[in-house]
Design a protein around this motif. Sequence first.
Motif, PDB file in Angstrom:
ATOM      1  N   PRO A  41       0.821  -1.216   0.000  1.00  0.00           N
ATOM      2  CA  PRO A  41       0.000   0.000   0.000  1.00  0.00           C
ATOM      3  C   PRO A  41       0.855   1.266   0.000  1.00  0.00           C
ATOM      4  N   PRO A  42       0.264   2.399  -0.416  1.00  0.00           N
ATOM      5  CA  PRO A  42       0.988   3.673  -0.374  1.00  0.00           C
ATOM      6  C   PRO A  42       1.388   4.043   1.052  1.00  0.00           C
ATOM      7  N   GLU A  43       2.370   4.907   1.151  1.00  0.00           N
ATOM      8  CA  GLU A  43       2.828   5.397   2.447  1.00  0.00           C
ATOM      9  C   GLU A  43       2.543   6.887   2.562  1.00  0.00           C
ATOM     10  N   TYR A  44       2.173   7.323   3.775  1.00  0.00           N
ATOM     11  CA  TYR A  44       1.932   8.748   4.029  1.00  0.00           C
ATOM     12  C   TYR A  44       3.220   9.449   4.445  1.00  0.00           C
ATOM     13  N   TYR A  45       3.325  10.711   4.027  1.00  0.00           N
ATOM     14  CA  TYR A  45       4.385  11.604   4.484  1.00  0.00           C
ATOM     15  C   TYR A  45       3.666  12.780   5.146  1.00  0.00           C
ATOM     16  N   TYR A  46       3.408  12.619   6.434  1.00  0.00           N
ATOM     17  CA  TYR A  46       2.511  13.544   7.113  1.00  0.00           C
ATOM     18  C   TYR A  46       3.043  14.965   7.195  1.00  0.00           C
ATOM     19  N   ASP A  47       4.339  15.152   7.029  1.00  0.00           N
ATOM     20  CA  ASP A  47       4.863  16.524   7.026  1.00  0.00           C
ATOM     21  C   ASP A  47       4.411  17.292   5.792  1.00  0.00           C
ATOM     22  N   LYS A  48       3.935  16.570   4.772  1.00  0.00           N
ATOM     23  CA  LYS A  48       3.422  17.207   3.552  1.00  0.00           C
ATOM     24  C   LYS A  48       1.895  17.322   3.572  1.00  0.00           C
ATOM     25  N   CYS A  49       1.228  16.559   4.452  1.00  0.00           N
ATOM     26  CA  CYS A  49      -0.234  16.449   4.439  1.00  0.00           C
ATOM     27  C   CYS A  49      -0.900  17.736   4.912  1.00  0.00           C
ATOM     28  N   ILE A  50      -1.913  18.205   4.153  1.00  0.00           N
ATOM     29  CA  ILE A  50      -2.663  19.419   4.531  1.00  0.00           C
ATOM     30  C   ILE A  50      -4.028  19.060   5.120  1.00  0.00           C
ATOM     31  N   THR A  51      -4.260  17.801   5.418  1.00  0.00           N
ATOM     32  CA  THR A  51      -5.513  17.291   5.984  1.00  0.00           C
ATOM     33  C   THR A  51      -6.736  17.773   5.204  1.00  0.00           C
ATOM     34  N   CYS A  52      -6.656  17.658   3.886  1.00  0.00           N
ATOM     35  CA  CYS A  52      -7.831  17.962   3.059  1.00  0.00           C
ATOM     36  C   CYS A  52      -8.767  16.764   2.983  1.00  0.00           C
ATOM     37  N   TYR A  53      -8.241  15.568   3.296  1.00  0.00           N
ATOM     38  CA  TYR A  53      -8.989  14.321   3.326  1.00  0.00           C
ATOM     39  C   TYR A  53      -9.522  13.887   1.959  1.00  0.00           C
ATOM     40  N   CYS A  54      -8.937  14.408   0.881  1.00  0.00           N
ATOM     41  CA  CYS A  54      -9.349  13.975  -0.454  1.00  0.00           C
ATOM     42  C   CYS A  54      -9.131  12.476  -0.624  1.00  0.00           C
ATOM     43  N   CYS A  55      -8.042  11.956  -0.053  1.00  0.00           N
ATOM     44  CA  CYS A  55      -7.744  10.522  -0.159  1.00  0.00           C
ATOM     45  C   CYS A  55      -8.833   9.694   0.505  1.00  0.00           C
ATOM     46  N   GLN A  56      -9.231  10.108   1.704  1.00  0.00           N
ATOM     47  CA  GLN A  56     -10.276   9.398   2.433  1.00  0.00           C
ATOM     48  C   GLN A  56     -11.617   9.528   1.716  1.00  0.00           C
ATOM     49  N   GLU A  57     -11.876  10.719   1.200  1.00  0.00           N
ATOM     50  CA  GLU A  57     -13.156  10.999   0.553  1.00  0.00           C
ATOM     51  C   GLU A  57     -13.377  10.119  -0.668  1.00  0.00           C
ATOM     52  N   LEU A  58     -12.314   9.843  -1.415  1.00  0.00           N
ATOM     53  CA  LEU A  58     -12.480   9.196  -2.707  1.00  0.00           C
ATOM     54  C   LEU A  58     -11.976   7.751  -2.759  1.00  0.00           C
ATOM     55  N   CYS A  59     -11.504   7.223  -1.653  1.00  0.00           N
ATOM     56  CA  CYS A  59     -11.080   5.821  -1.645  1.00  0.00           C
ATOM     57  C   CYS A  59     -12.275   4.921  -1.959  1.00  0.00           C
ATOM     58  N   PRO A  60     -12.198   4.125  -3.022  1.00  0.00           N
ATOM     59  CA  PRO A  60     -13.356   3.308  -3.417  1.00  0.00           C
ATOM     60  C   PRO A  60     -13.550   2.052  -2.579  1.00  0.00           C
ATOM     61  N   HIS A  61     -12.629   1.769  -1.664  1.00  0.00           N
ATOM     62  CA  HIS A  61     -12.696   0.513  -0.927  1.00  0.00           C
ATOM     63  C   HIS A  61     -12.814   0.710   0.592  1.00  0.00           C
ATOM     64  N   LYS A  62     -13.130   1.923   1.024  1.00  0.00           N
ATOM     65  CA  LYS A  62     -13.297   2.237   2.444  1.00  0.00           C
ATOM     66  C   LYS A  62     -12.056   1.861   3.246  1.00  0.00           C
ATOM     67  N   ALA A  63     -10.897   2.022   2.607  1.00  0.00           N
ATOM     68  CA  ALA A  63      -9.655   1.570   3.235  1.00  0.00           C
ATOM     69  C   ALA A  63      -8.918   2.675   3.985  1.00  0.00           C
ATOM     70  N   ILE A  64      -9.451   3.907   3.966  1.00  0.00           N
ATOM     71  CA  ILE A  64      -8.784   5.017   4.656  1.00  0.00           C
ATOM     72  C   ILE A  64      -9.701   5.568   5.730  1.00  0.00           C
ATOM     73  N   ILE A  65      -9.214   5.615   6.927  1.00  0.00           N
ATOM     74  CA  ILE A  65      -9.965   6.177   8.054  1.00  0.00           C
ATOM     75  C   ILE A  65      -9.166   7.341   8.628  1.00  0.00           C
ATOM     76  N   LEU A  66      -9.790   8.087   9.537  1.00  0.00           N
ATOM     77  CA  LEU A  66      -9.114   9.214  10.183  1.00  0.00           C
ATOM     78  C   LEU A  66      -8.839   8.867  11.631  1.00  0.00           C
ATOM     79  N   LYS A  67      -7.608   9.140  12.059  1.00  0.00           N
ATOM     80  CA  LYS A  67      -7.212   8.859  13.442  1.00  0.00           C
ATOM     81  C   LYS A  67      -6.356   9.979  14.001  1.00  0.00           C
ATOM     82  N   ARG A  68      -6.497  10.198  15.301  1.00  0.00           N
ATOM     83  CA  ARG A  68      -5.537  11.053  15.988  1.00  0.00           C
ATOM     84  C   ARG A  68      -4.396  10.183  16.490  1.00  0.00           C
ATOM     85  N   LYS A  69      -3.253  10.789  16.713  1.00  0.00           N
ATOM     86  CA  LYS A  69      -2.088  10.008  17.136  1.00  0.00           C
ATOM     87  C   LYS A  69      -2.323   9.328  18.474  1.00  0.00           C
ATOM     88  N   PHE A  70      -3.080  10.030  19.345  1.00  0.00           N
ATOM     89  CA  PHE A  70      -3.302   9.417  20.658  1.00  0.00           C
ATOM     90  C   PHE A  70      -4.493   8.484  20.641  1.00  0.00           C
TER      91      PHE A  70
END
Length: 387
Positions: free
Chosen positions: A358-387
């Motif tokens: 699977p792809p890897e995230y580089y969170y220092d580049k992420c702007i938290t627009c959630y486009c990836c989560q919004e458009l994932c066709p397989h419900k494979a992306i969720i949102l989590k806080r670090k804690f």
Amino acid sequence: MNKDAIKVALIKCDSYDLTKVKNAINRGIDLLGGIDLFIKDGDKILLKPNLLAAESSEKSVTTHPIVFEAVISILQEKSKEKNINIKKISYGDSPGIGKGISVAQKSGISEVAERLKIEYADFDEPIGISFNEGIKEKSFTIAKPITEADTIISLPKLKSHALTVMTGAVKNQFGCVPGFRKAEYHLKLPDFDDFSTMLLDLNKLINPKLYIMDGIMAMEGNGPRSGNPRKLNVLLLSSDAVALDYVASQIISFDYNSIPTIKMGFKLGFSNKENIEIIGDDIESLKVNDFKKPHKRIGIGRSLMKLSRFKIIKRLFSIMIPKPVIEYDKCVKCGVCVKVCPVTPLALNFNKKGKSSPPEYYYDKCITCYCCQELCPHKAIILKRKF
């Protein structure tokens, strides 16, 4: 009765039976004042359904084809009854990924349009428009068919949304921005309130005459694509997008102040909460208290990250703001999330092994627009806080 009231019609409808849906929409239009308020002789009418992504209608990702068919049938019947010559009825949208016509085919809307001889309007061709009335944006690039229509009727779907908490009438017009140009706004406007003000400006520019929201089956949870269908048995109609979204938020028991498009709509004068008049069926009989929210985000704009020169604040917000996370057991390595990421360099990508993992995230580049989560066709992306 307040003559200046902003009317929102609530109409119970317990299934996607065409006759029931037509009767419900006809009742709502009559309560708002009749079809004459929204169409006139010689109009070219453009219908704007929600065609987010290529999914079948039962998944509640897109406007249901029966709602689409009911609106077309009503327009055709009313035009004959009222002797109004409608020059043309067309429909279109620019999905988050893929072609609008492909999404229309998958959802069942294309079959309805072909059967009723309704033309598909290609939203790929962009045209620049100045908009001096805009609060946040003074110009937009929108799909050319928008500029060619006399009357636009918006057909949003009631869904939860990871970025804006709820998506409905206001956000439906974001699909009038062609293709990946939508991603530019996520980069340009990282603050939730600024992004929502842009959507309100866009809505005012496009100026749909009527909004008919499909809430017979809504989407809750990890919306707007990866959530779960939820039966609400309601259609909502109004000429005011913010008022309609506000009433919808009350039906699903969401705090409207947590929904930036509604909060900013009232704050900046796009609508007036005190003047909203609910007509039709009783809202109390339609309310639900357990409609699942998207992952709770803090009510602080992403622009606070500009305080990153203070390392402790940067670390605090990096912990508190939910991050997209790939669930590896669901990921099929299709690459849609990589394709829709708006930042350069990408905030997620396949590693040197390619699509073997699977792809890897580089969170220092992420702007938290959630486009990836919004458009994932397989419900494979969720949102989590670090804690």
